[in-house]
Design a protein around this motif. Structure first.
Motif, PDB file in Angstrom:
ATOM      1  N   VAL A 202      44.915  45.263  37.473  1.00 40.71           N
ATOM      2  CA  VAL A 202      44.743  46.696  37.248  1.00 40.71           C
ATOM      3  C   VAL A 202      43.346  47.047  37.727  1.00 40.71           C
ATOM      4  O   VAL A 202      42.419  46.252  37.548  1.00 40.71           O
ATOM      5  N   THR A 203      43.199  48.198  38.364  1.00 36.45           N
ATOM      6  CA  THR A 203      41.861  48.586  38.791  1.00 36.45           C
ATOM      7  C   THR A 203      41.489  49.963  38.284  1.00 36.45           C
ATOM      8  O   THR A 203      42.338  50.849  38.154  1.00 36.45           O
ATOM      9  N   PHE A 204      40.213  50.105  37.986  1.00 36.85           N
ATOM     10  CA  PHE A 204      39.618  51.413  37.741  1.00 36.85           C
ATOM     11  C   PHE A 204      39.274  52.027  39.087  1.00 36.85           C
ATOM     12  O   PHE A 204      38.965  51.304  40.046  1.00 36.85           O
TER      13      PHE A 204
ATOM     14  N   LEU B 163      47.155  40.274  24.282  1.00 39.53           N
ATOM     15  CA  LEU B 163      46.748  40.403  25.676  1.00 39.53           C
ATOM     16  C   LEU B 163      45.258  40.101  25.810  1.00 39.53           C
ATOM     17  O   LEU B 163      44.430  40.689  25.126  1.00 39.53           O
ATOM     18  N   ASP B 164      44.944  39.160  26.677  1.00 42.12           N
ATOM     19  CA  ASP B 164      43.551  38.815  26.940  1.00 42.12           C
ATOM     20  C   ASP B 164      43.123  39.558  28.206  1.00 42.12           C
ATOM     21  O   ASP B 164      43.531  39.204  29.307  1.00 42.12           O
ATOM     22  N   VAL B 165      42.317  40.602  28.039  1.00 37.45           N
ATOM     23  CA  VAL B 165      41.868  41.395  29.181  1.00 37.45           C
ATOM     24  C   VAL B 165      40.550  40.847  29.702  1.00 37.45           C
ATOM     25  O   VAL B 165      39.568  40.759  28.969  1.00 37.45           O
ATOM     26  N   GLU B 166      40.555  40.446  30.970  1.00 40.72           N
ATOM     27  CA  GLU B 166      39.350  39.971  31.629  1.00 40.72           C
ATOM     28  C   GLU B 166      38.803  41.084  32.515  1.00 40.72           C
ATOM     29  O   GLU B 166      39.493  41.554  33.423  1.00 40.72           O
ATOM     30  N   LEU B 167      37.590  41.529  32.242  1.00 41.46           N
ATOM     31  CA  LEU B 167      36.985  42.586  33.034  1.00 41.46           C
ATOM     32  C   LEU B 167      36.323  42.003  34.278  1.00 41.46           C
ATOM     33  O   LEU B 167      35.550  41.051  34.194  1.00 41.46           O
ATOM     34  N   VAL B 168      36.650  42.568  35.417  1.00 38.99           N
ATOM     35  CA  VAL B 168      36.097  42.127  36.699  1.00 38.99           C
ATOM     36  C   VAL B 168      35.220  43.249  37.243  1.00 38.99           C
ATOM     37  O   VAL B 168      35.703  44.349  37.518  1.00 38.99           O
ATOM     38  N   ASP B 169      33.918  42.994  37.357  1.00 40.13           N
ATOM     39  CA  ASP B 169      32.989  44.016  37.836  1.00 40.13           C
ATOM     40  C   ASP B 169      33.224  44.249  39.330  1.00 40.13           C
ATOM     41  O   ASP B 169      33.075  43.344  40.148  1.00 40.13           O
ATOM     42  N   LEU B 170      33.580  45.477  39.667  1.00 39.14           N
ATOM     43  CA  LEU B 170      33.874  45.795  41.063  1.00 39.14           C
ATOM     44  C   LEU B 170      32.613  45.985  41.886  1.00 39.14           C
ATOM     45  O   LEU B 170      32.641  45.850  43.119  1.00 39.14           O
ATOM     46  N   GLY B 171      31.498  46.300  41.212  1.00 38.06           N
ATOM     47  CA  GLY B 171      30.279  46.575  41.967  1.00 38.06           C
ATOM     48  C   GLY B 171      30.524  47.733  42.908  1.00 38.06           C
ATOM     49  O   GLY B 171      31.034  48.776  42.516  1.00 38.06           O
TER      50      GLY B 171
ATOM     51  N   THR C  95      47.283  37.208  30.126  1.00 42.22           N
ATOM     52  CA  THR C  95      45.984  37.596  30.666  1.00 42.22           C
ATOM     53  C   THR C  95      46.143  38.698  31.699  1.00 42.22           C
ATOM     54  O   THR C  95      47.052  38.659  32.527  1.00 42.22           O
ATOM     55  N   LEU C  96      45.263  39.684  31.623  1.00 40.95           N
ATOM     56  CA  LEU C  96      45.290  40.801  32.564  1.00 40.95           C
ATOM     57  C   LEU C  96      43.881  40.991  33.113  1.00 40.95           C
ATOM     58  O   LEU C  96      42.934  41.209  32.349  1.00 40.95           O
ATOM     59  N   ARG C  97      43.744  40.895  34.430  1.00 42.07           N
ATOM     60  CA  ARG C  97      42.447  41.088  35.070  1.00 42.07           C
ATOM     61  C   ARG C  97      42.287  42.566  35.439  1.00 42.07           C
ATOM     62  O   ARG C  97      43.093  43.094  36.208  1.00 42.07           O
ATOM     63  N   VAL C  98      41.264  43.192  34.894  1.00 44.23           N
ATOM     64  CA  VAL C  98      41.068  44.623  35.105  1.00 44.23           C
ATOM     65  C   VAL C  98      39.731  44.873  35.790  1.00 44.23           C
ATOM     66  O   VAL C  98      38.672  44.509  35.269  1.00 44.23           O
TER      67      VAL C  98
ATOM     68  N   PRO D 147      35.197  53.318  26.886  1.00 46.91           N
ATOM     69  CA  PRO D 147      36.197  53.004  25.843  1.00 46.91           C
ATOM     70  C   PRO D 147      36.905  51.676  26.078  1.00 46.91           C
ATOM     71  O   PRO D 147      37.124  50.904  25.135  1.00 46.91           O
ATOM     72  N   LEU D 148      37.263  51.392  27.335  1.00 48.17           N
ATOM     73  CA  LEU D 148      37.916  50.128  27.661  1.00 48.17           C
ATOM     74  C   LEU D 148      36.991  48.959  27.345  1.00 48.17           C
ATOM     75  O   LEU D 148      37.401  47.967  26.722  1.00 48.17           O
ATOM     76  N   ARG D 149      35.748  49.051  27.754  1.00 47.68           N
ATOM     77  CA  ARG D 149      34.785  47.974  27.526  1.00 47.68           C
ATOM     78  C   ARG D 149      34.566  47.735  26.032  1.00 47.68           C
ATOM     79  O   ARG D 149      34.463  46.593  25.576  1.00 47.68           O
ATOM     80  N   ILE D 150      34.486  48.824  25.278  1.00 45.81           N
ATOM     81  CA  ILE D 150      34.296  48.713  23.832  1.00 45.81           C
ATOM     82  C   ILE D 150      35.484  48.007  23.190  1.00 45.81           C
ATOM     83  O   ILE D 150      35.326  47.127  22.336  1.00 45.81           O
ATOM     84  N   ALA D 151      36.692  48.381  23.610  1.00 45.34           N
ATOM     85  CA  ALA D 151      37.903  47.777  23.044  1.00 45.34           C
ATOM     86  C   ALA D 151      37.996  46.292  23.373  1.00 45.34           C
ATOM     87  O   ALA D 151      38.401  45.483  22.533  1.00 45.34           O
TER      88      ALA D 151
END
Length: 321
Positions: free
Chosen positions: A89-91, A66-74, A38-41, A51-55
């Motif tokens: 990982v952060t955007f 790999l299970d990518v968990e998207l974390v909304d940074l707000g 699991t990777l929290r992004v 593109p990341l969200r679509i993937a």
């Protein structure tokens, strides 16, 4: 020659159907698994991260184990969440990532997210404004999201190129959503906006673009990317390699603007009409130290960071030359 096509197709079908059964264990060594499943992004801007969200929605990362968990940074600082261990990982805007690196935070870049294009970032005014060209005011008040981010860097570059003394530019911090109100109230002469706020202001208020932000020193300017801490990268090289591999594939699909435009309404609060009208930049498929160094060097020359930053040293080992 006629036999090659069918023969090749037959082999392809056999490989696809039989999978690894066609190979002995000695012929095809098993690829090492990622250190973690699991990777929290951390993610923010829906256009930059489309593109990341679509993937993720399509399950592309799961196919690579790999299970990518998207974390909304707000409105939170992605680097702060990264160093606090709240995301892996952060955007972030390239300016914010390089500012953190220049301040001593050890970061490893994992991919470029977005590069500006024509009118994706711009100096905007409202109808009736007496600010009708960049040099019309010697000491303009410019609304920017933050005084030390890409909007401020772009504003200074645009106006300096036009001939305005950068020292006389007054930067007024304002959230993107409130910039039209700031302009209407006379709190700023113009605002540095990005999409979709530019298109919304044009549609709803008749806003006008005073100057394209993708011009001169900021032409096709790298806007944002993804990063991990140096410590996390050292401990999880296979995990991040898998992440970069799928991210590259995701970025490649975004070469067709329709892919992004069609997806945005389901990924964000951007409606279909706005998604069809917004200006789009490009989605890099490689990590280029040369391209990114432009951002760090402009930050240095404008005084945002005290010393020149070596972007090459922030790339994963396989991307360093």
């Amino acid at each position: 020659m006629k036999l090659i096509g069918p023969a090749f197709a037959l082999v392809a079908v056999l490989i696809a159907s039989a999978g690894c059964g066609l190979f002995t264990s000695g012929d095809s060594p098993r690829q090492p698994s990622p250190e973690r499943s699991t990777l929290r992004v951390g993610v923010a801007d829906p256009i930059d991260t489309a593109p990341l969200r679509i993937a993720v929605a399509a399950g592309k990362f799961r196919e690579s184990g790999l299970d990518v968990e998207l974390v909304d940074l707000g409105g939170d600082d992605g680097v702060a969440k990264l160093t606090a261990g709240q995301v892996d990982v952060t955007f972030g805007s390239d300016v914010s990532l390089f500012r953190a690196a220049a301040g001593g935070t050890a970061l490893q870049l994992q991919g470029e997210a977005y590069t500006s294009g024509r009118n994706t970032i711009a100096l905007v005014t409202l109808p009736g404004s007496n600010y009708d060209e960049p040099t019309a005011k010697k000491a303009p008040k410019i609304a920017v999201y933050r005084q030390d981010d890409i909007g401020a860097l772009t504003a200074r570059s645009i106006l300096a190129t036009a001939g305005v003394d950068p020292a006389k530019i007054h930067l007024v911090p304002s959230p993107y959503q409130q910039m039209p109100q700031t302009l209407q109230a006379g709190g700023a002469d113009a605002a540095v906006m990005v999409e979709p706020y530019i298109t919304r202001a044009e549609k709803e208020l008749g806003a006008q673009i005073l100057a394209d932000g993708s011009n001169g020193a900021t032409l096709d300017f790298p806007s944002s990317g993804y990063a991990a801490t140096g410590a996390f990268a050292a401990a999880n090289p296979r995990t991040l390699s898998a992440f970069r591999h799928v991210l590259t594939q995701a970025q490649q699909t975004a070469a067709d603007p329709a892919t992004v435009r069609d997806a945005l309404p389901s990924l964000s609060d951007i409606d279909e009409t706005t998604a069809a009208l917004i200006s789009l930049g490009t989605y890099p498929t490689t990590l280029s130290a040369t391209r990114l160094q432009r951002v760090a060097d402009l930050m240095h020359s404008s005084g945002q960071i005290p010393n020149r930053l070596d972007v090459q040293a922030m790339l994963p080992p396989e991307d360093q030359q």
